[in-house]
Design a protein around this motif. Sequence first.
Motif, PDB file in Angstrom:
ATOM      1  N   ARG A   1       8.717   0.642 -11.074  1.00 32.24           N
ATOM      2  CA  ARG A   1       7.292   0.902 -10.874  1.00 32.24           C
ATOM      3  C   ARG A   1       7.054   1.773  -9.644  1.00 32.24           C
ATOM      4  O   ARG A   1       6.037   1.665  -8.978  1.00 32.24           O
ATOM      5  N   ARG A   2       8.023   2.584  -9.326  1.00 33.67           N
ATOM      6  CA  ARG A   2       7.922   3.543  -8.222  1.00 33.67           C
ATOM      7  C   ARG A   2       7.714   2.878  -6.857  1.00 33.67           C
ATOM      8  O   ARG A   2       7.064   3.430  -5.976  1.00 33.67           O
ATOM      9  N   GLY A   3       8.244   1.688  -6.690  1.00 33.42           N
ATOM     10  CA  GLY A   3       8.118   0.998  -5.414  1.00 33.42           C
ATOM     11  C   GLY A   3       9.092   1.543  -4.380  1.00 33.42           C
ATOM     12  O   GLY A   3      10.171   2.027  -4.728  1.00 33.42           O
TER      13      GLY A   3
ATOM     14  N   TYR B   1       7.385  -4.282  -0.544  1.00 37.98           N
ATOM     15  CA  TYR B   1       7.400  -2.948  -1.150  1.00 37.98           C
ATOM     16  C   TYR B   1       6.089  -2.222  -0.881  1.00 37.98           C
ATOM     17  O   TYR B   1       5.037  -2.857  -0.799  1.00 37.98           O
ATOM     18  N   VAL B   2       6.164  -0.907  -0.791  1.00 38.95           N
ATOM     19  CA  VAL B   2       4.960  -0.097  -0.928  1.00 38.95           C
ATOM     20  C   VAL B   2       4.950   0.385  -2.365  1.00 38.95           C
ATOM     21  O   VAL B   2       5.949   0.938  -2.843  1.00 38.95           O
ATOM     22  N   MET B   3       3.856   0.115  -3.075  1.00 36.72           N
ATOM     23  CA  MET B   3       3.802   0.483  -4.482  1.00 36.72           C
ATOM     24  C   MET B   3       2.474   1.117  -4.835  1.00 36.72           C
ATOM     25  O   MET B   3       1.444   0.752  -4.276  1.00 36.72           O
ATOM     26  N   PRO B   4       2.496   2.029  -5.808  1.00 29.03           N
ATOM     27  CA  PRO B   4       1.223   2.580  -6.276  1.00 29.03           C
ATOM     28  C   PRO B   4       0.396   1.466  -6.905  1.00 29.03           C
ATOM     29  O   PRO B   4       0.924   0.668  -7.687  1.00 29.03           O
ATOM     30  N   LEU B   5      -0.886   1.418  -6.558  1.00 30.88           N
ATOM     31  CA  LEU B   5      -1.762   0.402  -7.140  1.00 30.88           C
ATOM     32  C   LEU B   5      -1.790   0.518  -8.667  1.00 30.88           C
ATOM     33  O   LEU B   5      -1.832  -0.472  -9.391  1.00 30.88           O
ATOM     34  N   ALA B   6      -1.717   1.764  -9.167  1.00 33.29           N
ATOM     35  CA  ALA B   6      -1.772   1.975 -10.615  1.00 33.29           C
ATOM     36  C   ALA B   6      -0.646   1.217 -11.328  1.00 33.29           C
ATOM     37  O   ALA B   6      -0.812   0.740 -12.435  1.00 33.29           O
ATOM     38  N   GLU B   7       0.503   1.120 -10.673  1.00 30.07           N
ATOM     39  CA  GLU B   7       1.638   0.446 -11.296  1.00 30.07           C
ATOM     40  C   GLU B   7       1.445  -1.068 -11.297  1.00 30.07           C
ATOM     41  O   GLU B   7       1.971  -1.777 -12.149  1.00 30.07           O
ATOM     42  N   ILE B   8       0.708  -1.568 -10.317  1.00 30.06           N
ATOM     43  CA  ILE B   8       0.460  -3.009 -10.252  1.00 30.06           C
ATOM     44  C   ILE B   8      -0.608  -3.392 -11.262  1.00 30.06           C
ATOM     45  O   ILE B   8      -0.522  -4.414 -11.938  1.00 30.06           O
TER      46      ILE B   8
ATOM     47  N   THR C   1      -2.956  19.207  -4.903  1.00 38.35           N
ATOM     48  CA  THR C   1      -2.299  17.915  -4.681  1.00 38.35           C
ATOM     49  C   THR C   1      -3.091  16.801  -5.359  1.00 38.35           C
ATOM     50  O   THR C   1      -4.297  16.906  -5.550  1.00 38.35           O
ATOM     51  N   VAL C   2      -2.390  15.732  -5.679  1.00 42.14           N
ATOM     52  CA  VAL C   2      -3.041  14.522  -6.172  1.00 42.14           C
ATOM     53  C   VAL C   2      -2.570  13.371  -5.304  1.00 42.14           C
ATOM     54  O   VAL C   2      -1.380  13.219  -5.048  1.00 42.14           O
ATOM     55  N   GLU C   3      -3.529  12.571  -4.827  1.00 42.67           N
ATOM     56  CA  GLU C   3      -3.160  11.381  -4.064  1.00 42.67           C
ATOM     57  C   GLU C   3      -3.617  10.141  -4.819  1.00 42.67           C
ATOM     58  O   GLU C   3      -4.691  10.134  -5.422  1.00 42.67           O
ATOM     59  N   GLU C   4      -2.800   9.111  -4.762  1.00 42.27           N
ATOM     60  CA  GLU C   4      -3.156   7.862  -5.431  1.00 42.27           C
ATOM     61  C   GLU C   4      -3.118   6.725  -4.409  1.00 42.27           C
ATOM     62  O   GLU C   4      -2.387   6.799  -3.427  1.00 42.27           O
ATOM     63  N   PRO C   5      -3.897   5.661  -4.650  1.00 46.74           N
ATOM     64  CA  PRO C   5      -3.876   4.527  -3.730  1.00 46.74           C
ATOM     65  C   PRO C   5      -2.565   3.755  -3.836  1.00 46.74           C
ATOM     66  O   PRO C   5      -2.030   3.588  -4.934  1.00 46.74           O
ATOM     67  N   VAL C   6      -2.060   3.316  -2.688  1.00 45.69           N
ATOM     68  CA  VAL C   6      -0.865   2.474  -2.683  1.00 45.69           C
ATOM     69  C   VAL C   6      -1.187   1.150  -1.984  1.00 45.69           C
ATOM     70  O   VAL C   6      -2.185   1.043  -1.271  1.00 45.69           O
ATOM     71  N   VAL C   7      -0.348   0.154  -2.225  1.00 45.55           N
ATOM     72  CA  VAL C   7      -0.551  -1.148  -1.607  1.00 45.55           C
ATOM     73  C   VAL C   7       0.736  -1.596  -0.926  1.00 45.55           C
ATOM     74  O   VAL C   7       1.827  -1.162  -1.286  1.00 45.55           O
ATOM     75  N   ASN C   8       0.581  -2.455   0.072  1.00 41.31           N
ATOM     76  CA  ASN C   8       1.709  -3.191   0.619  1.00 41.31           C
ATOM     77  C   ASN C   8       1.833  -4.460  -0.184  1.00 41.31           C
ATOM     78  O   ASN C   8       0.933  -5.291  -0.169  1.00 41.31           O
ATOM     79  N   ALA C   9       2.927  -4.592  -0.912  1.00 39.22           N
ATOM     80  CA  ALA C   9       3.096  -5.772  -1.753  1.00 39.22           C
ATOM     81  C   ALA C   9       4.158  -6.669  -1.148  1.00 39.22           C
ATOM     82  O   ALA C   9       5.166  -6.187  -0.640  1.00 39.22           O
TER      83      ALA C   9
ATOM     84  N   PRO D   1      -4.395  -3.166   0.158  1.00 39.32           N
ATOM     85  CA  PRO D   1      -4.434  -1.708   0.091  1.00 39.32           C
ATOM     86  C   PRO D   1      -3.810  -1.110   1.335  1.00 39.32           C
ATOM     87  O   PRO D   1      -3.968  -1.652   2.441  1.00 39.32           O
ATOM     88  N   SER D   2      -3.060  -0.025   1.190  1.00 36.60           N
ATOM     89  CA  SER D   2      -2.557   0.618   2.400  1.00 36.60           C
ATOM     90  C   SER D   2      -2.693   2.135   2.291  1.00 36.60           C
ATOM     91  O   SER D   2      -1.774   2.866   2.589  1.00 36.60           O
ATOM     92  N   GLY D   3      -3.849   2.565   1.831  1.00 39.09           N
ATOM     93  CA  GLY D   3      -4.151   3.990   1.882  1.00 39.09           C
ATOM     94  C   GLY D   3      -3.687   4.769   0.670  1.00 39.09           C
ATOM     95  O   GLY D   3      -3.519   4.214  -0.415  1.00 39.09           O
ATOM     96  N   LEU D   4      -3.504   6.068   0.901  1.00 45.16           N
ATOM     97  CA  LEU D   4      -3.204   6.983  -0.201  1.00 45.16           C
ATOM     98  C   LEU D   4      -1.833   7.607  -0.017  1.00 45.16           C
ATOM     99  O   LEU D   4      -1.324   7.695   1.090  1.00 45.16           O
TER     100      LEU D   4
END
Length: 596
Positions: free
Chosen positions: A425-427, A444-451, A398-406, A473-476
């Motif tokens: 942006r995968r929100g 939105y919850v969005m991957p930090l990488a997209e932001i 598995t791969v997990e990425e950080p997400v944020v509450n935007a 930040p809101s975790g992975l």
Amino acid sequence: TEPGRLRNFCIIAHIDHGKSTLADRMLQLTGIVDQRAMREQYLDRMDIERERGITIKSQAVRMPWVVEGEMFALNMIDTPGHVDFSYEVSRSLAACEGAILLVDAAQGIEAQTLANLYLALANDLEIIPVLNKIDLPAAEPERYAQELAQLIGCDPGDVLRVSGKTGAGVAELLDRVVERVPGPTGDADAPARALIFDSVYDAYRGVVTYVRMIDGHLAPKDRIVMLSTRAQHELLEIGVSSPEPTASKGLGVGEVGYLITGVKDVRQSKVGDTVTLAKNGAVDALPGYVEPKPMVFSGLYPVDGSDYPDLREALDRLKLSDAALVYEPETSVALGFGFRCGFLGLLHLEIVRERLEREFGIELIATAPSVVYEVQLETGEALQVTNPSEFPTGKIATVEEPVVNAAILAPKDYVGTIMELCQSRRGALQGMEYLGEDRVEIRYVMPLAEIVFDFFDQLKSKTAGYASLDYEPSGLQEAELVKVDILLQGDRVDAFSAIVHKDKAYAYGVMMTGRLRDLIPRQQYEVPIQAAIGARVIARETIRAMRKDVLAKCYGGDITRKRKLLEKQKEGKKRMKMVGRVEVPQDAFIQALSGD
Ligand code: GTP
């Protein structure tokens, strides 16, 4: 000063709503900075801050203010206004009892207004709603007083109206601070406890630590302890800024001031940490301390390889004043020797990069910013990947990425455009709320990488600058991510490896191979440029072989011209990097990395 005569407050606002200008007026009005000594934005010390008009470091000033014949001491604690520094903001708020919620009367509530308000409420602060810039012809105080009143649940008549520019209403605002903000409470007889809400490196005095006393008393010569590290120091100086530092005999309950211990590194004086006495000190730390955690990584390389030792020294120096900066040496086939650096966010990255270039005169290439991925291998082994070129190939569970509450705030006409952008942006849409007739908050919850990748600029340009953004930040989150490598004649160019969602891999491959085809000059032979996921090629371009001999231009005759040409070629080669057998001008890498 006894706690009853103290008021500790901060100003919270969206960027550009006029916090620094208002702070300047307060300094003048309370008489601690006179007209002539006044330079714009007195509290922003770093050049970069002044030029960009943003506040990076918070600081506190003490101002006298008389209400009905009684003298009060107002401590104004400045807070950084950018999401990268939200932990620093939260610690500054924890040092206050009240907050001025400042809103531009021509703009209304924006994303950071809300984010800061929530932080202030979480810290139980008394909120004083204020509209600023009422001198502007475009100001709509009636409309936005309604909006603000509705937001915090007060009467629109309670919303003060000021102009930081003309000074109108500022005296009334200071009166209101005295009236509404409660004086601090604390136990004068308890062991000393002080909250560090900022620490700043000063070339002459070493680290200056800004604290808010909670309980007890600290005085010069006391031996103090930092509770997170148990490190002990002697207090060489203790005092208040008003606004220049002034030594005092000590600080008691509720007071705000600075400490100097002679330490040389801000890491020895951590924001959020608790200071107490070495002897009979407090046992329990104040709540809320967190170690800074880098969220975004990028490789920084000197354009001129011989600057590498200077870059190392510059980073070592910067680290003294920047507790959140981390770095370690890294080598790249394409870029040579450099450092992989970790930052709190994009703004932090930009600030560090700019300081390295400006204060230390080092020209830099930065690789595309990357977030931190948590990878689980099928073997059960877990790793953290901060450099895309180190992403493992195959055998990944598995791969997990950080997400944020935007949270995005914008006029309602832009809702469709914004949702389209976030979706691309995968929100994942969380909710939508109207704040008044025209303004909408979209979550939105969005991957930090997209932001990290250009999102803010896109948002601004698609909404004519009207949308504002805030995120935390809101975790992975698990995601289907793959690594795309770029190969030149079969050799991987590490600086261009990227971790992307599998649906976007092809587009990235096509874009990058096309870009490099245009930037890399022809060679003696044909050079394929490929994009690949593992061994699978997903895109390909070709640089065709050079047809003419460069010397053919010289008609065979003039020997000096021929030599000149050869020398020129040699000169150019110094700036060439070899990737396998392929010679690439370094400039091509720089352009490919910075291209849109
Ligand atoms: P950050 O530090 O980035 O958060 O910005 P800030 O909130 O400190 O804003 P700043 O004080 O830098 O003001 C932003 C802009 O608004 C500047 O161009 C100021 O000159 C202008 N400005 C601030 N207050 C007023 C005001 O009362 N009236 C008018 N007309 N302009 C103002």
